[in-house]
Write a protein that holds these residues in place. Structure first.
Motif, PDB file in Angstrom:
ATOM      1  N   GLY A 208      -2.634 -15.435   8.527  1.00  0.00           N
ATOM      2  CA  GLY A 208      -2.600 -14.049   8.087  1.00  0.00           C
ATOM      3  C   GLY A 208      -1.521 -13.837   7.044  1.00  0.00           C
ATOM      4  O   GLY A 208      -0.603 -14.650   6.887  1.00  0.00           O
ATOM      5  N   ASP A 210       1.038 -12.067   6.932  1.00  0.00           N
ATOM      6  CA  ASP A 210       2.417 -12.044   7.428  1.00  0.00           C
ATOM      7  C   ASP A 210       3.019 -13.442   7.523  1.00  0.00           C
ATOM      8  O   ASP A 210       4.244 -13.589   7.541  1.00  0.00           O
ATOM      9  CB  ASP A 210       2.477 -11.362   8.790  1.00  0.00           C
ATOM     10  CG  ASP A 210       2.214  -9.862   8.708  1.00  0.00           C
ATOM     11  OD1 ASP A 210       2.289  -9.313   7.595  1.00  0.00           O
ATOM     12  OD2 ASP A 210       1.933  -9.250   9.763  1.00  0.00           O
ATOM     13  N   TYR A 229      -7.203 -13.004   4.593  1.00  0.00           N
ATOM     14  CA  TYR A 229      -7.081 -11.554   4.653  1.00  0.00           C
ATOM     15  C   TYR A 229      -8.344 -10.936   5.239  1.00  0.00           C
ATOM     16  O   TYR A 229      -9.347 -10.737   4.539  1.00  0.00           O
ATOM     17  CB  TYR A 229      -6.816 -10.988   3.252  1.00  0.00           C
ATOM     18  CG  TYR A 229      -6.195  -9.607   3.275  1.00  0.00           C
ATOM     19  CD1 TYR A 229      -4.823  -9.460   3.487  1.00  0.00           C
ATOM     20  CD2 TYR A 229      -6.966  -8.472   3.104  1.00  0.00           C
ATOM     21  CE1 TYR A 229      -4.237  -8.198   3.518  1.00  0.00           C
ATOM     22  CE2 TYR A 229      -6.398  -7.198   3.136  1.00  0.00           C
ATOM     23  CZ  TYR A 229      -5.026  -7.075   3.347  1.00  0.00           C
ATOM     24  OH  TYR A 229      -4.448  -5.825   3.381  1.00  0.00           O
ATOM     25  N   TYR A 230      -8.272 -10.660   6.540  1.00  0.00           N
ATOM     26  CA  TYR A 230      -9.350  -9.940   7.232  1.00  0.00           C
ATOM     27  C   TYR A 230      -8.782  -8.632   7.776  1.00  0.00           C
ATOM     28  O   TYR A 230      -8.984  -8.279   8.927  1.00  0.00           O
ATOM     29  CB  TYR A 230      -9.913 -10.785   8.374  1.00  0.00           C
ATOM     30  CG  TYR A 230     -10.713 -11.987   7.919  1.00  0.00           C
ATOM     31  CD1 TYR A 230     -11.982 -11.832   7.371  1.00  0.00           C
ATOM     32  CD2 TYR A 230     -10.202 -13.279   8.035  1.00  0.00           C
ATOM     33  CE1 TYR A 230     -12.726 -12.933   6.951  1.00  0.00           C
ATOM     34  CE2 TYR A 230     -10.937 -14.384   7.632  1.00  0.00           C
ATOM     35  CZ  TYR A 230     -12.201 -14.207   7.099  1.00  0.00           C
ATOM     36  OH  TYR A 230     -12.934 -15.299   6.682  1.00  0.00           O
ATOM     37  N   ASP A 231      -8.094  -7.916   6.924  1.00  0.00           N
ATOM     38  CA  ASP A 231      -7.400  -6.710   7.335  1.00  0.00           C
ATOM     39  C   ASP A 231      -8.102  -5.465   6.801  1.00  0.00           C
ATOM     40  O   ASP A 231      -8.589  -5.480   5.664  1.00  0.00           O
ATOM     41  CB  ASP A 231      -5.957  -6.758   6.822  1.00  0.00           C
ATOM     42  CG  ASP A 231      -5.181  -7.912   7.442  1.00  0.00           C
ATOM     43  OD1 ASP A 231      -4.729  -7.741   8.567  1.00  0.00           O
ATOM     44  OD2 ASP A 231      -5.061  -8.963   6.787  1.00  0.00           O
ATOM     45  N   PRO A 232      -8.118  -4.413   7.608  1.00  0.00           N
ATOM     46  CA  PRO A 232      -7.681  -4.358   9.005  1.00  0.00           C
ATOM     47  C   PRO A 232      -8.690  -5.057   9.925  1.00  0.00           C
ATOM     48  O   PRO A 232      -9.904  -4.813   9.821  1.00  0.00           O
ATOM     49  CB  PRO A 232      -7.609  -2.852   9.289  1.00  0.00           C
ATOM     50  CG  PRO A 232      -8.574  -2.249   8.321  1.00  0.00           C
ATOM     51  CD  PRO A 232      -8.553  -3.105   7.090  1.00  0.00           C
ATOM     52  N   PHE A 233      -8.184  -5.908  10.792  1.00  0.00           N
ATOM     53  CA  PHE A 233      -9.044  -6.720  11.658  1.00  0.00           C
ATOM     54  C   PHE A 233      -9.978  -5.869  12.519  1.00  0.00           C
ATOM     55  O   PHE A 233     -11.152  -6.236  12.705  1.00  0.00           O
ATOM     56  CB  PHE A 233      -8.166  -7.617  12.535  1.00  0.00           C
ATOM     57  CG  PHE A 233      -8.927  -8.695  13.258  1.00  0.00           C
ATOM     58  CD1 PHE A 233      -9.248  -9.887  12.617  1.00  0.00           C
ATOM     59  CD2 PHE A 233      -9.316  -8.540  14.590  1.00  0.00           C
ATOM     60  CE1 PHE A 233      -9.948 -10.885  13.278  1.00  0.00           C
ATOM     61  CE2 PHE A 233     -10.013  -9.529  15.245  1.00  0.00           C
ATOM     62  CZ  PHE A 233     -10.327 -10.706  14.598  1.00  0.00           C
ATOM     63  N   THR A 236     -12.884  -5.275  10.017  1.00  0.00           N
ATOM     64  CA  THR A 236     -13.660  -6.410   9.506  1.00  0.00           C
ATOM     65  C   THR A 236     -14.356  -7.188  10.607  1.00  0.00           C
ATOM     66  O   THR A 236     -15.369  -7.844  10.361  1.00  0.00           O
ATOM     67  CB  THR A 236     -12.770  -7.380   8.707  1.00  0.00           C
ATOM     68  OG1 THR A 236     -11.792  -7.967   9.574  1.00  0.00           O
ATOM     69  CG2 THR A 236     -12.082  -6.672   7.552  1.00  0.00           C
ATOM     70  N   ASP A 259      -4.699   2.634   6.377  1.00  0.00           N
ATOM     71  CA  ASP A 259      -5.160   1.393   5.742  1.00  0.00           C
ATOM     72  C   ASP A 259      -4.615   1.280   4.323  1.00  0.00           C
ATOM     73  O   ASP A 259      -4.181   0.205   3.888  1.00  0.00           O
ATOM     74  CB  ASP A 259      -6.684   1.349   5.691  1.00  0.00           C
ATOM     75  CG  ASP A 259      -7.337   1.261   7.056  1.00  0.00           C
ATOM     76  OD1 ASP A 259      -6.679   0.806   8.006  1.00  0.00           O
ATOM     77  OD2 ASP A 259      -8.522   1.654   7.161  1.00  0.00           O
ATOM     78  N   GLN A 262      -0.969   0.306   4.386  1.00  0.00           N
ATOM     79  CA  GLN A 262      -0.760  -1.099   4.749  1.00  0.00           C
ATOM     80  C   GLN A 262      -1.186  -2.027   3.617  1.00  0.00           C
ATOM     81  O   GLN A 262      -0.518  -3.035   3.331  1.00  0.00           O
ATOM     82  CB  GLN A 262      -1.532  -1.438   6.022  1.00  0.00           C
ATOM     83  CG  GLN A 262      -1.275  -2.843   6.542  1.00  0.00           C
ATOM     84  CD  GLN A 262       0.191  -3.073   6.873  1.00  0.00           C
ATOM     85  OE1 GLN A 262       0.802  -2.301   7.615  1.00  0.00           O
ATOM     86  NE2 GLN A 262       0.784  -4.123   6.302  1.00  0.00           N
ATOM     87  N   LEU A 263      -2.295  -1.706   2.964  1.00  0.00           N
ATOM     88  CA  LEU A 263      -2.749  -2.529   1.848  1.00  0.00           C
ATOM     89  C   LEU A 263      -1.716  -2.549   0.725  1.00  0.00           C
ATOM     90  O   LEU A 263      -1.451  -3.596   0.120  1.00  0.00           O
ATOM     91  CB  LEU A 263      -4.097  -2.012   1.340  1.00  0.00           C
ATOM     92  CG  LEU A 263      -4.738  -2.763   0.183  1.00  0.00           C
ATOM     93  CD1 LEU A 263      -4.888  -4.239   0.479  1.00  0.00           C
ATOM     94  CD2 LEU A 263      -6.103  -2.144  -0.153  1.00  0.00           C
ATOM     95  N   ASP A 266       0.917  -4.902   1.717  1.00  0.00           N
ATOM     96  CA  ASP A 266       0.464  -6.287   1.654  1.00  0.00           C
ATOM     97  C   ASP A 266       0.454  -6.814   0.225  1.00  0.00           C
ATOM     98  O   ASP A 266       0.802  -7.977  -0.023  1.00  0.00           O
ATOM     99  CB  ASP A 266      -0.931  -6.400   2.278  1.00  0.00           C
ATOM    100  CG  ASP A 266      -0.920  -6.177   3.782  1.00  0.00           C
ATOM    101  OD1 ASP A 266       0.157  -6.292   4.391  1.00  0.00           O
ATOM    102  OD2 ASP A 266      -2.000  -5.889   4.347  1.00  0.00           O
TER     103      ASP A 266
END
Length: 349
Positions: A208, A210, A229-233, A236, A259, A262-263, A266
């Motif tokens: 991930g 992080d 990157y499968y966010d937000p899990f 997805t 979201d 957070q994106l 990221d």
């Protein structure tokens, strides 16, 4: 489609607001540059040959055996790179010299050759080497023995278009505390025959984003970092049975204001990694599960992620070509409408 509040607000505006809301010291750190930056792998726009060679047998999870035409089609669509996940542990002896089934090695080589013949870059990946996640150090020599044979088989192949990814998504007992020690036999086996070929390493917790914060790498200019990157899990992977017992409930929308925030963080995390290390990571997997997410929403998701990370200059490999999270419909023999456009590609005539 997606969260109605976010649609009216506008995602681009929300992303800009989210970035502006970050503390000034964080922004200053992200903006710093590193004069020693290593040239990134030219991954560009990339697609995974998913659910093909990484199941127990080729195509066992509902996928179809790979064909030469698949790679011609991928190249014609404008993809620059194909990532080829391969399961090796059940095709190789667990005892020295860890001999790989020759028919399997021949098949993998055939598929790599098809991809290279279509002028695609190839990421050859070890995927689902299940024992390494249970007892990493005990499996290190076995894993290294497998990579020795891969290195031998592909000796003499062009270095600028064929790259080796040592192991997919370290997790469970395979983490940053033992990552390099576990991968050392594999890395040494590759370097013995391929002293400057690109080698790719992803981090703990399924690689991930992080994991970039503490990802250890071998001291080698031709080692390149990757993340998934499968966010937000919960979005997805909603309804995905393989995530049991904690299957995300169906009905989650994207993107919410949370979201977007957070994106934005990221994206800045990638810039921070580049500034700190001088290396440019790439996104080895990204996608949204088609069983419970409409095609229109998948298109919107990929467009959002692609546009958000575009300023970082990283390559991005979508999951996957034609099975589970598919971009291409093998039955109708067409690209799923809108998905190529979401990546900035044009659908071939």
């Amino acid at each position: 489609m997606g969260d109605k509040r976010m649609q009216s607000f506008g995602f681009a505006t929300a992303l800009a607001v989210s970035i502006a809301a970050l503390p000034a010291p964080v922004l200053a750190q992200q903006a710093s540059t590193n004069a020693g930056t290593v040239a990134p792998l030219p991954v560009g726009t990339c697609i995974n040959l998913g659910n093909t060679l990484e199941p127990e047998t080729e195509g066992a999870w509902g996928g179809a055996p790979a064909r030469k035409a698949d790679f011609e089609r991928i190249a014609a669509a404008g993809f620059e790179t194909v990532r080829i996940p391969v399961r090796w542990h059940n095709k190789a002896s667990s005892e020295a010299p860890y001999t790989i089934d020759n028919a399997w090695m021949d098949r993998v080589q055939q598929i790599v050759d098809w991809a290279l013949a279509s002028d695609l870059n190839v990421i050859l990946n070890s995927h689902h080497f299940d024992p390494i996640h249970e007892t990493p150090l005990a499996v290190a020599d076995w894993h290294g023995g497998v990579w020795r044979q891969i290195a031998e088989r592909f000796a003499g192949y062009p270095e600028d278009t064929l790259w080796f990814e040592l192991e997919n998504e370290p997790h469970k007992n395979f983490d940053h505390s033992n990552l390099l020690e576990t991968l050392a036999p594999s890395f040494e086996a590759v370097r013995a025959l391929h002293p400057t070929r690109a080698v790719i390493i992803g981090g703990e917790n399924w690689s991930g984003i992080d994991s970039l914060a503490t990802l250890p790498l071998f001291d080698d200019p031709n080692v390149h970092p990757t993340f998934h990157y499968y966010d937000p899990f919960p979005y997805t992977h909603q309804g995905a049975s393989w995530t049991a017992p904690d299957i995300p409930p169906v009905g989650r929308t994207f993107p919410t204001h949370e979201d977007a925030a957070q994106l934005a963080k990221d994206v800045l995390a990638v810039e921070a990694y580049k500034a700190r290390t001088g290396k440019v990571p790439f996104m080895g997997e990204v996608g949204a599960y088609d069983a419970h997410i409409s095609l229109d929403d998948r298109v919107a998701y990929h467009r959002t992620i692609t546009e958000a990370f575009a300023p970082t200059g990283i390559g991005m490999c979508v999951w996957a070509y034609a099975n589970t999270f598919p971009f291409y419909d093998l039955e109708e023999e067409r690209w799923q409408p809108g998905l190529l456009d979401a990546l900035g590609l044009s659908e071939p005539e």
